[in-house]
Design a protein around this motif. Structure first.
Motif, short mmCIF file in Angstrom:
data_model
loop_
_atom_site.label_atom_id
_atom_site.label_comp_id
_atom_site.label_asym_id
_atom_site.label_seq_id
_atom_site.Cartn_x
_atom_site.Cartn_y
_atom_site.Cartn_z
N SER A 106 0.84 -1.20 0.00
CA SER A 106 0.00 0.00 0.00
C SER A 106 0.87 1.24 0.00
N LYS A 118 -3.41 3.09 1.37
CA LYS A 118 -4.37 2.59 0.38
C LYS A 118 -3.67 1.90 -0.79
N THR A 119 -4.47 1.23 -1.59
CA THR A 119 -3.93 0.46 -2.70
C THR A 119 -4.76 0.66 -3.96
N GLY A 195 -8.32 2.53 -2.74
CA GLY A 195 -9.11 2.38 -1.52
C GLY A 195 -8.31 1.62 -0.48
N HIS A 196 -8.94 1.32 0.64
CA HIS A 196 -8.26 0.59 1.71
C HIS A 196 -7.97 -0.85 1.26
#
Length: 199
Positions: A106, A118-119, A195-196
């Protein structure tokens, strides 16, 4: 991870005028050579010229398609931020070998809460060029049934993406490539929604 659909396509979704305006904007800046995930340059793997754009009028046009694809394809991935748009130009001989857009780790950027932790989850490619502008430069996908190391495998060529204004959205872990351009110039716009991490 397996999905029923590995990509979602919108044919000629964006106007020619919009595409031309993005090209015009992208050409106002001095391009740089595209790099790999490691930030290194390797022209054997990736040879393209890129400029990053963050104009709001671009996001207003393309982001609704990102979210619509996420819903229509049934992915329903949690995303809450879009990275800068990458305006890319491929000229004769330029290409991008098999790769995926998702990084192993991430983002680690505590000063930017929009990125930190996030990724990448969804990738979008917009075709800005007319199919008569270039030859070669095909966008190809590996849905996961094949292995890029096996030369006997057959991969899907997304020929419909040669239509100006067309959009394709896909999970960022899907293998894809752009074959060498053999004539003319190919322009595209790429962005990623993040997003997470998956849970």
């Amino acid at each position: 991870m397996r999905f029923k659909f590995y990509c979602w396509f919108f044919d000629k979704a964006l106007s020619k005028n919009f595409c031309n305006q993005v090209i015009k904007r992208g050409k106002k800046f001095k391009p740089k050579k595209g790099t790999l995930a490691s930030k290194q340059k390797n022209l054997k793997i990736r040879d393209s010229n890129v400029v990053f754009l963050t104009e709001k009028w671009i996001y207003r046009e393309i982001q609704p398609y990102m979210h619509l694809a996420n819903k229509n394809a049934g992915w329903n991935l949690q995303v809450d931020y879009s990275e800068a748009c990458q305006f890319t130009e491929y000229t004769k001989g330029q290409h991008y070998e098999w790769h995926y857009d998702m990084f192993k780790d991430s983002y680690n950027n505590p000063k930017n809460e929009n990125l930190h932790g996030k990724t990448r989850k969804l990738s979008m490619v917009v075709s800005l060029s007319d199919e008569k502008d270039y030859e070669g430069g095909d966008l190809e996908f590996d849905s996961g049934e094949n292995s890029p190391s096996n030369k006997e495998n057959k991969f899907e060529i997304c020929r419909a993406m040669r239509n100006k204004g067309s959009i394709i959205v896909f999970p960022s872990f899907i293998y894809h490539r752009v074959t060498p351009v053999t004539k003319g110039k190919r322009h595209s716009l790429v962005t990623w929604n993040i997003g997470h991490p998956y849970r």
